[in-house]
Design an enzyme around this catalytic site. Structure first.
Site, PDB file in Angstrom:
ATOM      1  N   PRO A  69       3.819   0.323   2.331  1.00 29.88           N
ATOM      2  CA  PRO A  69       4.343  -0.105   1.030  1.00 29.88           C
ATOM      3  C   PRO A  69       3.362   0.338  -0.069  1.00 29.88           C
ATOM      4  CG  PRO A  69       3.812  -1.999   2.445  1.00 29.88           C
ATOM      5  CD  PRO A  69       3.275  -0.791   3.123  1.00 29.88           C
TER       6      PRO A  69
ATOM      7  N   ASP B 250      -2.114   0.919  -0.091  1.00 30.47           N
ATOM      8  CA  ASP B 250      -1.242   0.209   0.847  1.00 30.47           C
ATOM      9  C   ASP B 250      -1.273  -1.271   0.460  1.00 30.47           C
ATOM     10  OD1 ASP B 250      -0.171  -1.151   3.025  1.00 30.47           O
ATOM     11  OD2 ASP B 250      -1.034   0.224   4.507  1.00 30.47           O
ATOM     12  N   HIS B 251      -0.171  -1.748  -0.050  1.00 27.35           N
ATOM     13  CA  HIS B 251      -0.167  -3.110  -0.582  1.00 27.35           C
ATOM     14  C   HIS B 251      -0.233  -4.173   0.518  1.00 27.35           C
ATOM     15  CE1 HIS B 251      -0.150  -5.924  -3.688  1.00 27.35           C
ATOM     16  NE2 HIS B 251       0.932  -5.595  -4.357  1.00 27.35           N
ATOM     17  N   ARG B 252      -0.138  -3.747   1.787  1.00 27.26           N
ATOM     18  CA  ARG B 252      -0.330  -4.733   2.871  1.00 27.26           C
ATOM     19  C   ARG B 252      -1.807  -5.090   2.979  1.00 27.26           C
ATOM     20  NH1 ARG B 252       1.836  -1.460   7.821  1.00 27.26           N
ATOM     21  NH2 ARG B 252       0.424  -0.022   6.768  1.00 27.26           N
TER      22      ARG B 252
ATOM     23  N   ILE C 235      -4.276  -4.139   0.530  1.00 27.18           N
ATOM     24  CA  ILE C 235      -4.999  -4.260  -0.742  1.00 27.18           C
ATOM     25  C   ILE C 235      -4.109  -4.973  -1.742  1.00 27.18           C
ATOM     26  CG2 ILE C 235      -5.923  -2.898  -2.674  1.00 27.18           C
ATOM     27  CD1 ILE C 235      -6.460  -0.659  -0.566  1.00 27.18           C
TER      28      ILE C 235
END
Ligand code: CAO
Length: 541
Positions: A337, A513-515, A517
Site C-alpha cells: 500500500p 509502504d504504509h503498512r 511506516i
C-alpha cells in the site's frame, strides 16, 4: 402453521464444526434439503431438513461448533397445530442419521516378529451394495501413520475416509480410483513396524448406530464416520453453487486457504479431487510469479487487442531483465500500500560546494554528481528515522529492523532497469560513494552485475534528475519499505521573509509502504532529509 426446531441429530461426535450454512431466513426448504454441513476431521456430513417449510431463523453460523441436540434452525411448517405460534419441542427434530462406522478391518497378520504385513480391508460401510473408491490417498512405498487416510469411499449418501489401522509402509495396493468395492475387499497391505506378534482378526462391523469404538490394543484405529440414511450425500451441497467435495479434499482446501466455491471439480458429477485443489493453488501461484495478472487473482485481465487493425506494428521480444522488472513491479504494486510524499530540497549551497570540488574531482578521476550527496543524506535519514530501515516479515506477525544501511540505486541500462546496491553507505565518504556509484552504474550498463551486487538493499534511490520532470511516484522495491524519487533541480523563487530569492530546488518524491511506516514517520524522514541536503554540514553532526 407450526414452528419446528431442527436440531443436530446423533452424529457420533461432539463439538463438530459447522463448515457451511446452506439456508437463510425466509428460504423455503424441501424435506431432505441440506440445512448445514458439519465436519469432523474424518468426515463431512449434511444435515437435512426433516420437513418442508420456511426458515424463520438460523441458529448457527459457519465456524460454530455444535453437538447433538443443538438447534440449527427454526422452521415454519404447515403442520397440524392450530396455534401457529406453538414451538414444538426438540423431539420433532431430524431423526438421528446413524453413523456408519467405517472401521478398517485388519486381516490375519502375516508375521509374528517385529514387523508384520497387515492387510487392510474395506469395513462395513453400511451401504447395500458396492461403494465407489473416489480417492486413493497413498502410493506403494509411502510411509503412513496410524489414522492417515488410505482411501476415500463414497456412497450416494456419504463419503468416508478409511484410515491406516497402524503406522507402517504401504507394500501393495489393491484398489484404484473409480473401483467399486464392498465390505471385506482388500485395500492395501501395510508393513507394520514393531507390530504385535499377532494382530486381531477382522473386527466385526459395529452396530450401525454405535459410536466409533476406541481402538483396542491390537485392533485398528478409530476411523471415519459419516451419516447414513436419512442424511443425504455427505460431500454434496445442493443449491445454486454446488460444492461436491469429500472431507479429505475439504480439509486440504482449508489448510491451503482455498475457497472451494472457486474450484471446478474434475471428478464424476463435478466432484472435486485433491488434484483440483492443488491445480487451483498452482495456477494462482503461477499467475503471481509470472506477473500475469489475470482474472484468476480477482483482478480483471487486460484484454488482448489486435493492434495491427489500427496501424503498422512490430512485436518485440522482451529481455529477461524487462520481464523480471515487469514481474517485480506488479508484485510490489499489488502487495504494497503506497503513499508518496513530495518536498523540495534547497540544493543551492550543495551545488556551490559540489562545483567548487570539480577540480579536485578531476584530479581524482571521479565525477561528483548530486547522487553521492543524496546517498549520504538518505543514509543519515535512515539512521535518524529507523522506521524506514525495516522489512515486513512474511509471517505477517513481525517487522525486521536492520542495523546496516545498504542503499540501491536505480540504473537505466540498454537491457532494462537494474538496481545495484551500495553497502554501508553511512560509513563511507563522498568520494568513495561517488566512485562506487559510478562503478556500479557502469557495471550495470555493461551487463556485468552479479546477483549479489543487487541484493541486501534497505532503501532505494531512483534519480530521473538528469532527464527532467517535476515529480513522480516511484514504486517501493519490496521487501524494502521506501524509495526516494529525485526529479530535476530547477531555480525557483523562494520567499525569505522579505523578498523572493532565486534558489536551486531539488524535487523529492518519497514513496513508502504504509503498512510499515506511518505518515508521521514519513514526515520526520522527509523533513530531516530536506534539511540535511540543504545544509550538508548536518551530516557531520
Ligand atoms: N537535477 C538536475 N541535474 C541533475 C540531477 C538532478 N536531480 N541529477 C543529476 N543531474 C545532472 C548531473 O549533475 C550531471 O550533470 P553534470 O555532468 O553537468 O554534472 C547530469 O545530470 C548527468 O548525471 P548522471 O546521470 O551521469 O549521474 P547521476 O549520478 O546523477 O546518476 C544514475 C547516476 C545511475 C542514477 C543515472 O545515470 C541513471 O541511470 N538514472 C536513471 C535512473 C532511472 O532510470 N530511474 C528510473 C527508475 S524507476 O522507473
Amino acid at each position: 402453521m407450526t414452528i419446528q426446531m431442527i436440531t443436530v441429530p446423533d452424529i457420533g461426535a461432539e463439538d463438530v464444526d459447522v463448515i457451511e450454512v446452506c439456508v437463510a431466513p425466509g428460504d423455503s426448504v424441501e424435506q431432505e434439503q441440506s440445512l448445514v454441513v458439519l465436519e469432523t476431521d474424518k468426515a463431512s456430513m449434511e444435515i437435512p431438513s426433516t420437513q418442508a417449510g420456511v426458515v424463520v431463523a438460523v441458529k448457527v453460523s459457519e465456524g460454530d461448533t455444535v453437538s447433538e441436540g443443538d438447534v440449527i434452525i427454526e422452521l415454519e411448517t404447515a403442520g397440524e397445530s392450530t396455534d401457529s405460534s406453538v414451538e414444538e419441542p426438540a423431539e420433532t427434530a431430524a431423526p438421528a442419521p446413524e453413523p456408519v462406522v467405517a472401521e478398517p478391518v485388519a486381516a490375519a497378520p502375516a508375521a509374528a516378529n517385529e514387523s508384520a504385513e497387515q492387510t487392510v480391508e474395506v469395513p462395513d460401510t453400511g451401504a447395500d451394495g458396492d461403494v465407489d473408491v473416489i480417492e486413493v490417498c497413498v502410493a506403494v512405498g509411502d510411509e503412513v501413520s496410524e489414522g492417515d487416510s488410505l482411501i476415500v469411499l463414497e456412497t450416494d449418501k456419504a463419503s468416508m475416509e478409511i484410515p491406516a489401522p497402524a503406522s507402517g509402509k504401504v507394500v501393495s495396493l489393491s484398489v484404484n480410483e473409480g473401483d467399486k468395492v464392498s465390505s471385506g475387499a482388500p485395500i492395501a497391505v501395510l508393513l507394520v513396524e514393531g507390530a504385535a506378534p499377532a494382530l486381531a482378526p477382522a473386527a466385526p462391523a459395529p452396530e450401525p448406530s454405535a459410536p466409533a469404538p476406541a481402538a483396542a490394543p491390537s485392533a485398528p484405529a478409530p476411523v471415519a464416520s459419516a451419516p447414513s440414511a436419512p442424511a443425504p450425500a455427505a460431500a454434496e451441497k445442493d443449491g445454486q453453487g454446488e460444492i461436491y467435495a469429500g472431507p479429505a479434499v475439504r480439509k486440504l482446501a482449508r489448510k491451503l486457504g482455498v475457497d472451494l466455491s472457486n474450484v471446478k471439480g474434475s471428478g464424476p458429477r463435478g466432484r472435486m479431487t485433491k488434484d483440483d485443489i492443488r491445480g487451483y493453488v498452482k495456477k494462482a501461484i503461477d499467475t503471481v510469479v509470472s506477473g500475469k495478472v489475470t482474472g484468476g487473482s480477482g483482478i480483471p485481465a487486460v484484454p488482448d487487442v489486435d493492434f495491427a487493425k489500427f496501424g503498422p506494428i512490430e512485436k518485440v521480444k522482451m529481455s529477461k531483465i524487462q520481464k523480471v522488472t515487469a514481474k517485480n513491479m506488479s508484485r510490489n504494486w499489488l502487495n504494497v500500500p503506497h503513499v508518496t510524499q513530495f518536498d523540495d530540497a534547497d540544493i543551492t549551497e550543495l551545488e556551490t560546494f559540489r562545483k567548487g570540488m570539480k577540480a579536485e574531482a578531476e584530479r581524482r578521476g571521479v565525477k561528483l554528481t548530486p547522487l553521492p550527496f543524496l546517498l549520504k543524506a538518505c543514509a543519515a535519514a535512515l539512521r535518524y528515522e529507523p522506521a524506514f530501515n525495516v522489512s515486513m516479515h512474511s509471517d505477517g506477525e513481525h517487522i525486521v529492523k536492520k542495523d546496516y544501511v545498504h542503499i540501491g540505486v536505480a540504473v537505466a541500462t540498454p537491457a532494462g532497469l537494474m538496481v545495484p546496491v551500495i553497502r554501508d553507505v553511512d560509513k563511507k565518504g563522498l568520494w568513495e560513494l561517488a566512485e562506487e556509484s559510478s562503478a556500479m552504474a557502469k557495471k550495470a550498463r555493461d551487463g556485468k552485475l552479479m546477483p549479489a551486487d543487487m541484493q541486501g538493499g534497505c532503501f532505494s534511490i531512483s534519480s530521473l534528475g538528469a532527464m527532467g520532470g517535476t515529480g513522480f511516484t516511484p514504486i517501493v522495491n519490496a521487501p524494502e519499505v521506501a524509495i526516494l524519487g529525485v526529479s530535476k533541480a530547477d531555480i525557483k523563487p523562494k520567499w525569505d521573509g522579505q523578498a523572493f530569492q532565486p534558489r536551486n530546488m531539488l524535487p523529492l518524491c518519497l514513496s513508502y509502504d504504509h503498512r510499515a511506516i506511518n505518515g508521521a514517520d514519513a514526515g520526520n524522514f522527509m523533513t530531516y532529509l530536506v534539511a540535511a541536503i540543504a545544509d550538508i554540514r548536518r551530516l557531520l553532526l
